[in-house]
Design an enzyme around this catalytic site. Structure first.
Site, PDB file in Angstrom:
ATOM      1  N   CYS A 141       0.827  -1.211   0.000  1.00  0.00           N
ATOM      2  CA  CYS A 141       0.000   0.000   0.000  1.00  0.00           C
ATOM      3  C   CYS A 141       0.858   1.256   0.000  1.00  0.00           C
ATOM      4  O   CYS A 141       1.838   1.364   0.746  1.00  0.00           O
ATOM      5  CB  CYS A 141      -0.922   0.006   1.217  1.00  0.00           C
ATOM      6  SG  CYS A 141      -2.013   1.445   1.317  1.00  0.00           S
ATOM      7  N   CYS A 183      -8.909 -10.392  23.049  1.00  0.00           N
ATOM      8  CA  CYS A 183      -8.358  -9.486  22.040  1.00  0.00           C
ATOM      9  C   CYS A 183      -7.179  -8.705  22.604  1.00  0.00           C
ATOM     10  O   CYS A 183      -6.730  -7.733  22.000  1.00  0.00           O
ATOM     11  CB  CYS A 183      -9.433  -8.526  21.535  1.00  0.00           C
ATOM     12  SG  CYS A 183     -10.163  -7.494  22.820  1.00  0.00           S
TER      13      CYS A 183
END
Length: 398
Positions: free
Chosen positions: A50, A356
């Site tokens: 990117c 998480c």
């Protein structure tokens, strides 16, 4: 003069680390830090795909190949357990979600020089990167970015808008916060935008909560084969792929358990994955998620009983927990200190802990280990491709 030194691992925030402890931004394992401070790329160093990498705060590891990222994800879990003195049994192979698979994101829009910029924020800054490509978002989400840029280009004056995009069963759920809409013309413009782009839902939040402007049919997400009403701003695992990996892992670990308590159940991601073979109590504090889970279970005829309860202030007590063959918990990033303390006092034989945040998970794991539980297995999951965010499933047995 400092000698050349090889990068041996990736630190928690994404820097490469040499054997002598030096941190080197955007270095991959196998790279060599030369004496003059330059970096010689190694076999695990790759060209970032990117153009925005290095500026955009959405990714930290695009310079690393898949093998290096898989090792990083596994080490985050292993080192966290080791740091708390918790012995880890089997380490399952890490699961990495593929590029362009993120089904939810929080973007930001701002006026800059009279033109809108939309994207993630720069790392460590409030500046917004004007995103012209993205290799992490599902194509359906990224396709809406140019359309939103065109919509906001018609606005006059300064603005700062938060944009929540979620891929639901009916398409893209778009939630806008901070966008001023005045008069019939601006309202009709937004409705025309939603219709033209086939949005599943468009909501506006003026500071009093999301208000639906467009929703041709109720927005749902399918969890464990069950369509569940999706509240605006509701929580989903970042990728369908990662959700499937976590669900398959806990199903394997809890196979044969007739009754399971699913704590911090949310919309029922794991409750519906386990229901059928097991009867599941799904406990959740957020009222909209609780009601959505309850309604979906009723419609589908699934053996899921939804309970509305704040497990931080009112955790399930040992005598309540002892009624279940197993407990699954998937708490927020802060972990579940109080609920884990009650679990440590219980006689529950199996605990599947989905997390998480390896740091808070390891802290809770130490509390369970001190009570006699053994950390039998863990499976790291990298849902946020190229980021330093790591999730995991773990199994504790007594």
């Amino acid at each position: 003069m400092t000698q050349s030194s090889e990068i041996v691992r990736i630190a928690a925030k994404g820097d490469g680390v040499t054997a002598d402890g030096r941190h080197v931004p955007r270095a991959a394992p196998g790279d060599v830090l030369r004496a003059d401070g330059t970096l010689a790329p190694g076999q695990h160093h790759m060209a970032p795909p990117c153009r925005h990498f290095g500026t955009c705060g959405g990714c930290q590891l695009q310079h690393c190949d898949e093998a290096a990222i898989a090792r990083y994800v596994a080490e985050r879990v292993a080192f966290a357990a080791e740091g708390q003195g918790v012995a880890l049994g089997a380490m399952f192979a890490p699961h990495l979600s593929p590029p362009r698979s993120r089904r939810r994101c929080s973007l930001h829009a701002a006026s800059a020089g009279g033109k809108p910029v939309i994207g993630f924020r720069e790392a460590g800054s409030h500046r917004v990167v004007d995103m012209r490509e993205c290799h992490i978002l599902a194509p359906e989400l990224f396709a809406l970015v140019p359309a939103l840029r065109t919509l906001l280009a018609r606005r006059k004056g300064r603005y700062a808008v938060d944009i929540e995009l979620t891929l639901v069963d009916q398409g893209v759920d778009c939630a806008l916060s901070g966008l001023s809409v005045e008069g019939l013309a601006e309202t009709e413009e937004l409705l025309a935008f939603a219709q033209a782009h086939g949005l599943a839902r468009l909501t506006l939040d003026h500071g009093y909560g999301p208000e639906p402007m467009w929703e041709p049919e109720p927005a749902t997400v399918t969890l464990g084969g069950v369509p569940v009403g999706f509240p605006s701003g509701g929580f989903l695992q970042a990728t369908a792929d990662g959700e499937a990996a976590l669900a398959a892992t806990v199903r394997e670990w809890l196979a044969g358990c007739g009754t399971v308590a699913d704590l911090f159940a949310g919309l029922g991601t794991f409750a519906f994955a386990l229901a059928g073979p097991a009867k599941v109590l799904a406990v959740e504090a957020a009222r909209d998620a609780h009601l959505a889970c309850k309604a979906a279970a009723g419609r589908a005829g699934k053996p899921v009983h939804a309970m509305h309860r704040d497990l931080f202030r009112n955790p399930l007590q040992p005598e309540e927990l002892d009624r279940f063959d197993a407990v699954l918990l998937d708490p927020p990033r802060a972990g579940a200190r109080e609920q884990v303390a009650r679990l440590a006092e219980s006689t529950v034989a199996r605990i599947a802990y989905v997390s998480c945040n390896p740091a808070s998970w390891a802290r809770d794991a130490a509390q369970l280990a001190a009570a006699g539980y053994r950390l039998e297995a863990a499976r790291p999951v990298g849902q946020f491709v190229w980021s330093t965010h790591v999730e995991l499933a773990s199994l504790f047995v007594r």
